[in-house]
Design an enzyme around this catalytic site. Structure first.
Site, short mmCIF file in Angstrom:
data_model
loop_
_atom_site.label_atom_id
_atom_site.label_comp_id
_atom_site.label_asym_id
_atom_site.label_seq_id
_atom_site.Cartn_x
_atom_site.Cartn_y
_atom_site.Cartn_z
N HIS A 143 0.82 -1.22 0.00
CA HIS A 143 0.00 0.00 0.00
C HIS A 143 0.86 1.27 0.00
O HIS A 143 0.34 2.36 -0.25
CB HIS A 143 -0.92 0.04 1.22
N ASP A 268 -4.54 -12.75 3.27
CA ASP A 268 -5.79 -12.26 3.84
C ASP A 268 -7.00 -12.56 2.95
O ASP A 268 -8.13 -12.21 3.30
CB ASP A 268 -5.72 -10.76 4.18
ZN ZN Z 1 -4.00 -7.09 2.69
#
Ligand code: ZN
Length: 372
Positions: A143, A268
């Site tokens: 990110h 995830d």
């Molecule tokens: Zn993630």
């Protein structure tokens, strides 16, 4: 043939504080907690399962080094690097950029060691010291944009490693396959106008960040057509992931013909994760790894470097990691003790609405060809 492997104890010392996600705040009803979602124990538990199961004996252990500031600056602005470095000297540490990504004192050094671990692995794969490899690095990176960290990420480890591969190791074309359940927005933005790096992100549609990762995002300028997004509907499971892989990811890689494949490997999308709503299993991650390896054998001498990203189920993530590492190393996978309890659950099969969405993404991303 050998598989490189990276873990360093300091990755387990990255202090994400006592908030659950936002910092603890009694006035907001947010109680302090021993485990932030991004507590490093989840990653440490992958390493301990790999060690305790004996799988580690089949791996070539590599020693990570810290990325230099010059290496970080290939991707990040000096303002960002300097800010993380400064806050890292403070008694209570700082935040990588969005207020929900805390780090403790000394966090800069661990983040630099995380980016350096990515460099170490890519170097070993590209120079042929190992055939492929997995780096359990922490904090994660996908990110992080040039000018800021966010989403628990400080520096974009994968981007730092890819820039190193291109500028120092002579790799011409690299592909990044990001199967973390959240959009690889940082990596995409860093290579947005760069036709030498194909970024592919397969993620849950509008999970995080909620305003990026759309199929219409394809890169710009010289980089147009070299960003690819596969936003899957919530609830996509084993068959849906493999279908998207076979119909979109693999053909795009084959078309691009990379010299190196880097996987941003978050777990995830696993069925027990608290920060997403997908239903991938250890078998899903193992078979996606198998596809990538087969393609890498065909295109780039098997050169695959996988870097840890997210994954927030301390119970399930270690088994997902071990499944991928076993596949890379060509050893017997561990038995997944969580699978029998899920037999018969809806969501593992390819649902008609998922197939329709994936087919539509395949159609929309088809026209841009890299073969010319
Ligand atoms: Zn993630």
């Amino acid at each position: 043939m050998s598989t490189g492997y990276i873990w360093h104890e300091l990755y387990g010392w990255y202090d994400t504080g006592t908030g659950g996600q936002a910092p603890a705040d009694p006035n907001a009803g947010l109680q302090p907690l021993t485990h932030h979602f991004a507590h490093p124990d989840t990653k440490r538990r992958i390493h301990e399962l790999v060690a305790v199961s004996g799988m580690i004996n089949a791996l070539e252990r590599l020693q990570p080094r810290k990325a230099t500031e010059q290496e970080l600056l290939r991707v990040h602005t000096s303002d960002h690097v300097e800010r993380i470095k400064y806050e890292s000297t403070l008694a209570k540490g700082g935040d990588t950029g969005d207020g929900v990504s805390p780090f403790g004192k000394g966090g800069f050094d661990i983040a630099a060691l995380s980016a350096g671990g990515a460099i170490t692995l890519v170097e070993a794969v590209v120079t042929g010291t190992v055939s492929n490899g997995y780096a359990i690095i922490n904090p994660p990176g996908h990110h992080a944009r040039s000018e800021t960290g966010m989403g628990f990420c400080a520096f974009n480890n994968v981007a730092v490693a890819v820039k190193h591969a291109r500028e120092v190791l002579g790799v011409e074309k690299a592909a990044v396959v990001d199967w973390d359940v959240h959009h690889g927005n940082g990596t995409q933005s860093i290579f947005w106008t760069d036709p030498s790096v194909l970024t592919i992100s397969i993620h849950q549609d509008r999970c995080y960040p909620t305003d990026s990762g759309f199929v219409t995002e394809r890169g710009e300028g010289d980089g147009e057509g070299f960003a690819l997004n596969i936003p899957l509907p919530p609830g996509t499971g084993h068959e849906g992931y493999l279908y998207a892989f076979e119909t979109i990811v693999i053909p795009a890689l084959r078309d691009f013909k990379p010299d190196l494949i880097v996987v941003a490997s978050g777990f995830d999308a696993g069925m027990h994760d608290p920060l997403a709503r997908q239903m991938a299993t250890t078998a899903t991650f193992r078979l996606m790894t198998r596809s990538i390896l087969a393609l890498a054998d065909e295109l780039c001498g098997g050169r695959v470097a996988m870097m840890q990203e997210g994954g927030y189920s301390p119970q399930y993530v270690p088994f997902c990691g071990a499944a991928v590492i076993a596949e890379l190393a060509g050893v017997e996978p561990l038995v997944d003790p969580y699978l029998p309890g899920q037999v018969g659950a809806r969501g593992f099969d390819l649902e008609p609405h998922q197939k329709a969405e994936i087919d539509e993404i395949a159609r929309l991303t088809q026209p841009v060809s890299h073969s010319a």
